[in-house]
Scaffold this active site. Structure first.
Site, PDB file in Angstrom:
ATOM      1  N   ALA A 153       3.555  -1.264   4.832  1.00 52.67           N
ATOM      2  CA  ALA A 153       2.928  -0.052   5.358  1.00 52.67           C
ATOM      3  C   ALA A 153       3.947   1.075   5.293  1.00 52.67           C
ATOM      4  O   ALA A 153       5.025   0.977   5.883  1.00 52.67           O
ATOM      5  CB  ALA A 153       2.453  -0.277   6.788  1.00 52.67           C
ATOM      6  N   THR A 187       0.851  -1.182   0.000  1.00 51.67           N
ATOM      7  CA  THR A 187       0.000   0.000   0.000  1.00 51.67           C
ATOM      8  C   THR A 187       0.892   1.240   0.000  1.00 51.67           C
ATOM      9  O   THR A 187       2.096   1.155   0.168  1.00 51.67           O
ATOM     10  CB  THR A 187      -0.914   0.045   1.244  1.00 51.67           C
ATOM     11  OG1 THR A 187      -0.096   0.089   2.408  1.00 51.67           O
ATOM     12  CG2 THR A 187      -1.812  -1.177   1.317  1.00 51.67           C
ATOM     13  N   VAL A 190       7.795  -2.448   7.000  1.00 55.73           N
ATOM     14  CA  VAL A 190       7.858  -0.984   6.992  1.00 55.73           C
ATOM     15  C   VAL A 190       8.441  -0.507   5.662  1.00 55.73           C
ATOM     16  O   VAL A 190       9.558  -0.864   5.287  1.00 55.73           O
ATOM     17  CB  VAL A 190       8.715  -0.458   8.157  1.00 55.73           C
ATOM     18  CG1 VAL A 190       8.752   1.067   8.127  1.00 55.73           C
ATOM     19  CG2 VAL A 190       8.151  -0.944   9.494  1.00 55.73           C
ATOM     20  N   LYS A 191       7.661   0.308   4.968  1.00 51.06           N
ATOM     21  CA  LYS A 191       8.034   0.786   3.641  1.00 51.06           C
ATOM     22  C   LYS A 191       8.762   2.116   3.774  1.00 51.06           C
ATOM     23  O   LYS A 191       8.220   3.088   4.301  1.00 51.06           O
ATOM     24  CB  LYS A 191       6.769   0.938   2.791  1.00 51.06           C
ATOM     25  CG  LYS A 191       6.970   0.908   1.302  1.00 51.06           C
ATOM     26  CD  LYS A 191       5.599   0.842   0.629  1.00 51.06           C
ATOM     27  CE  LYS A 191       5.709   0.761  -0.880  1.00 51.06           C
ATOM     28  NZ  LYS A 191       4.353   0.747  -1.492  1.00 51.06           N
ATOM     29  N   ILE A 192      10.000   2.150   3.290  1.00 50.62           N
ATOM     30  CA  ILE A 192      10.895   3.291   3.483  1.00 50.62           C
ATOM     31  C   ILE A 192      11.337   3.852   2.132  1.00 50.62           C
ATOM     32  O   ILE A 192      11.723   3.090   1.240  1.00 50.62           O
ATOM     33  CB  ILE A 192      12.158   2.862   4.269  1.00 50.62           C
ATOM     34  CG1 ILE A 192      11.787   2.248   5.624  1.00 50.62           C
ATOM     35  CG2 ILE A 192      13.108   4.036   4.440  1.00 50.62           C
ATOM     36  CD1 ILE A 192      11.237   3.241   6.611  1.00 50.62           C
TER      37      ILE A 192
END
Length: 227
Positions: A70, A37, A96-98
């Site tokens: 996310a 997402t 965790v999307k960085i």
């Protein structure tokens, strides 16, 4: 926390959406391995506010037995760490999307050292992919559709990153993102991508072929004539 599983060598399918109905439909196909997402997809579904976003992520995690990316909304190291820890606390499947920026690489290294899975997003070059893998990213997400938009072949980048990762024995998985059509999926599979994330229509597009429709029509017609 979701951790990379190198023992699986078949390409995984993630759906790129925040729409629960589409996630459910993809899941019912029996081929869904995860979800990605981003803030734009959340906004498209009318999800606003920290509490609502956190609740929506939890709902998605409860629907899918696999990683759910996310995305952090901050851009400094300390803020990304704080936000990422909060996201990771939602559910064990959260990744965790960085973003691929200097502080993002620092954050990926911190998360890697602390057992939190990450997805390095907005990757457009092999050099960026090398940095992400060196920092310990679980996934790296080259945006092939946007690369195509700039008159270069995005799948060529997927192949290049796969070759580099294999040569250097990086554990980071190559997650082909910004998928625009079913052909992108097929070409990414040929290039050796570990994961392909795409909208539901692209996945369903793999089902379609005019000869299949014609063949089924003929079979049904012949079966009816036998009654």
């Amino acid at each position: 926390m979701y951790l990379c599983s190198p023992q699986f060598n078949n390409m995984k399918f993630f759906i790129d959406t925040a729409n629960l109905a589409q996630i459910q439909e993809a899941n019912e196909l029996g081929i869904l391995d995860g979800v990605t997402t981003n803030p734009s997809l959340m906004a498209k579904e009318g999800i606003k506010g920290t509490d609502a976003i956190m609740k929506h992520y939890r709902t998605i995690c409860e629907m899918v037995d696999g990683p759910v990316s996310a995305e952090v909304l901050s851009t400094t190291f300390r803020e990304m760490v704080e936000e990422g820890e909060q996201l990771a606390s939602i559910h064990e499947n959260i990744v965790v999307k960085i973003p691929m920026i200097k502080d993002g690489i620092k954050a990926i290294k911190w998360f890697s050292d602390n057992g939190i899975a990450t997805n390095c997003t907005l990757v457009f070059s092999a050099g960026q992919a090398i940095l992400a893998a060196k920092a310990g990213a679980t996934f790296v997400s080259p945006f092939i559709g946007r690369i195509d938009d700039s008159s270069w072949d995005g799948v060529t980048l997927i192949e290049q990153i796969v070759n580099i990762y294999n040569a250097q024995a990086f554990d980071t998985e190559v997650l082909a993102a910004s998928i625009r059509n079913p052909l992108h999926i097929v070409r990414c599979a040929e290039a050796g991508a570990d994961v392909c994330t795409c909208p539901l229509p692209s996945i369903l597009g793999l089902l379609k072929h005019p000869l299949t429709d014609l063949g089924l029509e003929q079979f049904l017609k012949d079966a009816k004539s036998m009654q």
